[in-house]
Design an enzyme around this catalytic site. Structure first.
Site, PDB file in Angstrom:
ATOM      1  N   GLU A   1      -4.410  -7.496  -6.506  1.00  0.00           N
ATOM      2  CA  GLU A   1      -3.062  -8.056  -6.600  1.00  0.00           C
ATOM      3  C   GLU A   1      -2.935  -9.327  -5.774  1.00  0.00           C
ATOM      4  O   GLU A   1      -2.409 -10.349  -6.240  1.00  0.00           O
ATOM      5  CB  GLU A   1      -2.032  -7.039  -6.086  1.00  0.00           C
ATOM      6  CG  GLU A   1      -1.661  -5.952  -7.055  1.00  0.00           C
ATOM      7  CD  GLU A   1      -0.620  -5.013  -6.450  1.00  0.00           C
ATOM      8  OE1 GLU A   1      -0.365  -3.983  -7.076  1.00  0.00           O
ATOM      9  OE2 GLU A   1      -0.098  -5.314  -5.357  1.00  0.00           O
TER      10      GLU A   1
ATOM     11  N   ARG B   1       0.872  -1.181   0.000  1.00  0.00           N
ATOM     12  CA  ARG B   1       0.000   0.000   0.000  1.00  0.00           C
ATOM     13  C   ARG B   1       0.900   1.219   0.000  1.00  0.00           C
ATOM     14  O   ARG B   1       1.612   1.497   0.984  1.00  0.00           O
ATOM     15  CB  ARG B   1      -0.890  -0.026   1.237  1.00  0.00           C
ATOM     16  CG  ARG B   1      -1.827   1.178   1.359  1.00  0.00           C
ATOM     17  CD  ARG B   1      -2.864   1.185   0.265  1.00  0.00           C
ATOM     18  NE  ARG B   1      -3.947   2.123   0.574  1.00  0.00           N
ATOM     19  CZ  ARG B   1      -4.433   2.998  -0.289  1.00  0.00           C
ATOM     20  NH1 ARG B   1      -3.907   3.079  -1.513  1.00  0.00           N
ATOM     21  NH2 ARG B   1      -5.431   3.790   0.050  1.00  0.00           N
ATOM     22  N   GLY B   2       0.888   1.953  -1.114  1.00  0.00           N
ATOM     23  CA  GLY B   2       1.847   3.038  -1.310  1.00  0.00           C
ATOM     24  C   GLY B   2       1.866   4.082  -0.214  1.00  0.00           C
ATOM     25  O   GLY B   2       2.938   4.465   0.278  1.00  0.00           O
ATOM     26  N   GLU B   3       0.696   4.551   0.210  1.00  0.00           N
ATOM     27  CA  GLU B   3       0.667   5.647   1.185  1.00  0.00           C
ATOM     28  C   GLU B   3       1.171   5.218   2.563  1.00  0.00           C
ATOM     29  O   GLU B   3       1.538   6.051   3.373  1.00  0.00           O
ATOM     30  CB  GLU B   3      -0.758   6.199   1.295  1.00  0.00           C
ATOM     31  CG  GLU B   3      -1.754   5.235   1.905  1.00  0.00           C
ATOM     32  CD  GLU B   3      -3.171   5.809   1.920  1.00  0.00           C
ATOM     33  OE1 GLU B   3      -3.865   5.536   2.911  1.00  0.00           O
ATOM     34  OE2 GLU B   3      -3.547   6.522   0.967  1.00  0.00           O
ATOM     35  N   ASP B   4       1.225   3.901   2.828  1.00  0.00           N
ATOM     36  CA  ASP B   4       1.700   3.412   4.126  1.00  0.00           C
ATOM     37  C   ASP B   4       3.212   3.194   4.145  1.00  0.00           C
ATOM     38  O   ASP B   4       3.890   3.512   5.126  1.00  0.00           O
ATOM     39  CB  ASP B   4       1.012   2.095   4.487  1.00  0.00           C
ATOM     40  CG  ASP B   4      -0.459   2.279   4.842  1.00  0.00           C
ATOM     41  OD1 ASP B   4      -0.855   3.426   5.088  1.00  0.00           O
ATOM     42  OD2 ASP B   4      -1.194   1.263   4.874  1.00  0.00           O
ATOM     43  N   THR B   5       3.764   2.590   3.068  1.00  0.00           N
ATOM     44  CA  THR B   5       5.151   2.091   3.170  1.00  0.00           C
ATOM     45  C   THR B   5       6.045   2.502   2.012  1.00  0.00           C
ATOM     46  O   THR B   5       7.224   2.158   1.998  1.00  0.00           O
ATOM     47  CB  THR B   5       5.146   0.552   3.247  1.00  0.00           C
ATOM     48  OG1 THR B   5       4.648   0.022   2.007  1.00  0.00           O
ATOM     49  CG2 THR B   5       4.315   0.058   4.421  1.00  0.00           C
ATOM     50  N   ARG B   6       5.529   3.223   1.005  1.00  0.00           N
ATOM     51  CA  ARG B   6       6.341   3.510  -0.170  1.00  0.00           C
ATOM     52  C   ARG B   6       7.618   4.253   0.164  1.00  0.00           C
ATOM     53  O   ARG B   6       8.693   3.955  -0.373  1.00  0.00           O
ATOM     54  CB  ARG B   6       5.528   4.310  -1.195  1.00  0.00           C
ATOM     55  CG  ARG B   6       6.321   4.596  -2.490  1.00  0.00           C
ATOM     56  CD  ARG B   6       5.644   5.618  -3.379  1.00  0.00           C
ATOM     57  NE  ARG B   6       4.331   5.157  -3.825  1.00  0.00           N
ATOM     58  CZ  ARG B   6       3.207   5.789  -3.519  1.00  0.00           C
ATOM     59  NH1 ARG B   6       3.249   6.877  -2.754  1.00  0.00           N
ATOM     60  NH2 ARG B   6       2.051   5.342  -3.938  1.00  0.00           N
TER      61      ARG B   6
ATOM     62  N   GLY C   1      -4.960   4.418 -12.490  1.00  0.00           N
ATOM     63  CA  GLY C   1      -6.193   4.038 -13.170  1.00  0.00           C
ATOM     64  C   GLY C   1      -6.181   2.624 -13.710  1.00  0.00           C
ATOM     65  O   GLY C   1      -5.182   1.922 -13.667  1.00  0.00           O
TER      66      GLY C   1
END
Length: 929
Positions: A196, A130-135, A162
């Site tokens: 995914e 999840r990008g906003e958590d761990t990117r 998208g």
């Protein structure tokens, strides 16, 4: 009365675990729990230690239970995280939290597995996060660490752009080997992440070990149960009106993934150390994977066979214990296939063991040593506390095994009772999902325990040529046409046997064209020792009768009809049918339809055994097939009492050979005489005729027999088969002979044959072949009185004028008179349904009306009956099932009404039936030409 106390325990449910440990994770997970786990695994067999362990354990549990009441809320998360998802320490939580797999995930898809094995993957690792958590923190550090180890990693920073991204993302998942799934607080709030995860689990069906979860600041139980933030995420998805079935599918994927062993990263965990641990684990997994793929790279045709066996391993539910046998001849690749399957699947199981060369090692070290090795590897014990020798596996070991899903290979087993039963016993010894592969040359080894038996076939011609070329040439073999042709010759000799192809390829590597030709010539006289020794192991263990049946087939009867071999060898006193079954189970021959088929290398192995026997004692050489040796024996009248069979390909003789009339007298015990001449004039000459044939002959097969009759002194009472096609015979013999053993006679193409003798004593005669005996005028009535007669072929016997019998035959099922253009009298009947061919005979209405009714004709051929207008006097149309009436113009117009009476007519075929007006058929098909 029976004791109820003794039987009661067996009726009660069996406890799943021996010991349950209760502890507080932050206090004990890294010390006491590790020690207890290790200690518990070594407790096996030490009774005193068990007693002490129970006492100490009870005290610890009591103390920890009291403490846990105080710290329950505070330490709940720590306990779950530290005990469940750290692969670096032994854990019992993984056993307590039983993985609930979707049964459908256990089914192997042969097509997908074969494809995945053959196609190299583009990426080593795919990271789902999840990008906003761990990117910008953990994931970026993990990605960089993977890159620094040259691990090709797919990480997509465009997930939020998208739907157009999904096809490429889906393709990246399919093109990846391992999957790192980083679960974080808001992972489930992203439908991209959930899609995914579902795709990842779908791509890793039956290979959960390829999916490695990392629980980053989130409780695994929240993921497993969809509670906490994960519950809120699904409530939001439901509020948005997402498909309920899709949501349920994602829930199941989360539950499944949360049950997999992985890593927990909480506030008290050093992230740098955790990343090092993950990298180390990934590197090890990739090493195993690539080693397996490198091993398979040069194994031609292996992927197809792996897919076949995989489909048997996972045929039903993944929870079933499956026992699969791999069976085939020596050198065909049974061990190679089993090793490839073991390398591919063993890491997904809780225990595994590959026991190689069971037959050899059990003799060398004893079955007890193999049992000990098997148990220790499956249970993971570092030190042996089990003393077994030849004792059964201890009950406590079986109890422990019954809770473990293991993968076992027993390679090259040759004894069901002494090896198979003592090593793997019964299905219930092992936990659900266990897979057992056993390789053997003898089908009987598998017994009734095997769920399926996979027969491993030789390579096809293209695969064989490819494998040989890999071992025989430095570079492209296609550049030299001469060497390519020689390679094809060697490949044909090996007949698709992988061992032979590799051994011969390595042997001929870097040798000259002349050396290749020399070796090919040598193959005609001797087998290649390294190949022969391996294949010969299957011959060992046969009894003396089975050995003789095998050697007779190898020397004389490869490719012959089963019925002919059975009747011939039964006449020699053998129990042939059970012997053939035994040879088939030992993979020494195949029965293809109605014929015996023996692999070329096995046939050569049998002949080599005969050669070696004759070298030890030339007087005991009982089977001859070498044309030069036979020529020497016949020319010099050597022979000997030991000779029981001769097969000579006269076309192989380099020069014309003239023999005396008594050339066969020195071989009084000869049972099988087989002379083939090919399509050319025979070089085997008897200018003064033939005056002697051994009276013990059971098979007389002499193509182009040069004399007008058999010797007057010959007694044919032992004959089982006479096969003298294209002979110069005018008659077989004078007078009557006792033909009590005769089953078949074949004089096809003997154009000078005029008559046949009395066959009234041939009470077992079944088949008579006299086609193209163009001068044959008379069929002795005794033939048409034999109730054993099944087939009589008189095709194109143009001098034959009469064929009549007053006997209603019991067994006759085929009568072929095609082309008997002078036949004037015909009257033959049978109690069996008859295939009758009267095409090209001058039969007319007068003959039909005088003939007896053949009410059981099954197949009727009437080609070119120009003058016949009716079948009714001869045939009961209600029983006719096939009618072939080509060029029957007058008959065609009369068939309309009779066809209305036909009840069982299957096919009508009429060519040039010009007068045909109409057919009203009540049956399946008709053809009009």
């Amino acid at each position: 009365m029976a004791s109820t106390s003794s039987s009661t325990p067996s009726l009660q449910p069996r406890n799943k675990y021996d010991v349950f440990i209760s502890f507080i994770g932050e206090d004990t997970s890294n010390c006491l729990n590790d020690q207890l786990s290790a200690h518990t695994s070594s407790i096996f067999g030490l009774r005193l230690l068990v007693v002490l362990g129970i006492c100490v354990g009870a005290a610890i549990v009591l103390v920890l239970f009291l403490i846990s009441l105080w710290f329950t809320k505070r330490n709940n998360n720590s306990s779950n995280h530290n005990s469940s998802h750290n692969p670096s320490i032994p854990n019992f939580s993984k056993e307590i939290q039983q993985i609930k797999l979707d049964p459908s995930r256990g089914m192997a898809s042969s097509s997908s597995s074969a494809t995945s094995s053959q196609s190299p993957k583009k990426y080593d690792v795919f990271i789902s996060f999840r990008g906003e958590d761990t990117r910008l923190n953990f994931t970026s550090h993990l990605h960089e660490a993977l890159r620094s180890k040259q691990i090709d990693t797919y990480i997509d920073y465009r997930l939020e752009k998208g739907d157009e991204v999904w096809p490429s993302l889906e393709k990246a998942i399919e093109d990846s080997i391992l999957f790192l799934v980083i679960f974080s607080e808001s992972y489930a709030s992203s439908t991209w992440c959930l899609k995914e995860l579902a795709k990842i689990l779908d791509c890793s069906k039956n290979e959960d070990h390829l999916v490695m979860p990392v629980f980053y600041g989130v409780d695994p139980s929240h993921i497993r149960k969809q509670s906490g933030s994960y519950q809120k995420a699904f409530e939001q998805h439901e509020h948005k009106g997402l498909d309920k079935q899709q949501l349920q599918h994602w829930r199941e994927a989360l539950t499944h993934a949360a049950n997999l062993s992985g890593w927990h990263c909480g506030v008290d965990r050093n992230e740098a150390e955790l990343i090092k641990e993950i990298i180390k684990y990934v590197v090890q997994k990739l090493d195993d994977k690539y080693q397996s793929e490198d091993y398979l790279k040069d194994l031609i045709g292996i992927h197809r066979k792996m897919a076949d066996v995989e489909s048997l391993l996972y045929k039903d539910s993944n929870d079933d214990v499956r026992f699969i046998g791999i069976w085939g001849m020596g050198g065909v690749g049974k061990t190679t296939l089993a090793k490839a399957l073991f390398d591919r699947f063993h890491s997904a199981y809780e225990g595994s063991c590959f026991l190689s060369s069971v037959m050899e090692n059990s003799k060398k070290y004893g079955i007890g040593a193999l049992k000990q090795k098997l148990i220790l590897e499956l249970l993971g014990d570092k030190e042996s506390h089990i003393v077994m020798v030849d004792d059964p596996i201890p009950a406590y070991a079986i109890r422990r095994l019954s809770r473990k899903k293991v993968f076992i290979v027993l390679d090259n087993v040759d004894d069901h009772h002494e090896q198979l039963e003592k090593l793997v016993g019964r299905h219930h010894w092992f936990g659900p999902g266990t897979k057992i592969l056993v390789t053997a040359r003898d089908k009987q080894v598998f017994g009734k325990e095997a769920d399926d038996i996979y027969k491993l076939e030789a390579l096809n011609s293209n695969e064989a040529f490819q494998l040989f070329s890999l071992n025989a040439f430095k570079k492209d073999y296609g550049s030299d046409p001469k060497m390519s042709e020689l390679a094809k010759e060697v490949t044909r000799y090996a007949s698709g046997n992988p061992l032979a192809l590799k051994v011969l390829g390595s042997f001929l590597y870097d040798k000259s064209e002349e050396a290749w030709k020399s070796q090919l010539k040598k193959f005609q006289k001797l087998t290649f020792p390294k190949i022969n020794d391996i294949i010969k192991l299957s011959f060992e263990g046969l009894d003396i009768e089975e050995e003789n049946i095998f050697l007779d087939i190898a020397c004389f009867f490869n490719g012959c009809f089963v019925r002919d071999i059975v009747t011939l060898l039964d006449a020699c006193g053998y129990s042939t049918k059970i012997g053939l079954d035994r040879l088939k189970d030992k993979a020494l021959l195949d029965i293809c339809g109605e014929t015996i088929s023996m692999h070329h290398l096995i046939k050569e192995m049998g002949r080599q055994i005969v050669r070696e026997q004759s070298l030890k004692d030339p007087q005991k050489c009982g089977r001859l097939w070498d044309s030069n040796k036979i020529f020497e024996i016949l020319k010099e009248n050597k022979g000997g009492d030991a000779i029981e069979g001769i097969i000579l390909e006269a076309s192989e003789l380099l020069e014309e050979i003239c023999l005396s009339p008594l050339a066969l007298r020195p071989m009084p015990n000869l049972k099988f005489l087989i002379f083939h001449k090919g399509f050319k004039e025979s070089k085997l000459k008897f200018p003064c005729g033939i005056e002697f044939l051994p009276n013990k002959l059971k098979l007389l097969c002499w193509k182009g027999y040069p004399s007008k009759s058999l010797p007057a002194t010959f007694k044919s009472e032992n004959l089982v088969q006479i096969k003298m096609t294209y002979s110069k015979l005018t008659k077989l013999w004078d007078g009557d002979q006792n033909l009590v053993n005769l089953r078949a006679i074949d004089l096809y193409g003997s154009k000078d044959l005029i008559e046949l003798p009395n066959f009234s004593k041939a009470i077992h005669l079944e088949r008579v072949e006299l086609s193209f005996c163009s001068k044959l005028r008379f069929i002795h009535p005794s033939i048409l009185s034999l109730h054993s007669l099944d087939r009589l072929r008189l095709k194109h016997c143009k001098a034959l004028t009469s064929l009549t019998s007053n006997t209603r035959l019991k067994s006759l099922s085929e009568l072929d008179l095609d082309g008997c253009s002078r036949l004037k009298k015909f009257s033959v009947t049978s109690e069996k349904y008859l295939v009758l061919n009267l095409s090209g005979t001058p039969i007319n209405d007068e003959l039909f009306s005088s003939s007896k009714n053949l009410n059981k004709i099954d197949l009727f051929h009437l080609c070119k009956f120009e003058s016949v207008t009716s079948l009714k006097p001869l045939v009961d149309l209600r029983n006719l099932t096939f009618r072939n009436a080509h060029h029957c113009n007058m008959l065609a117009s009369k068939l309309c009404s009779p066809f209305n009476e036909t009840r069982s007519l299957a096919v009508v075929s009429m060519i040039n039936g010009n007068e045909l007006l109409e057919l009203r058929l009540r049956t399946s098909a008709y053809y009009l030409y």
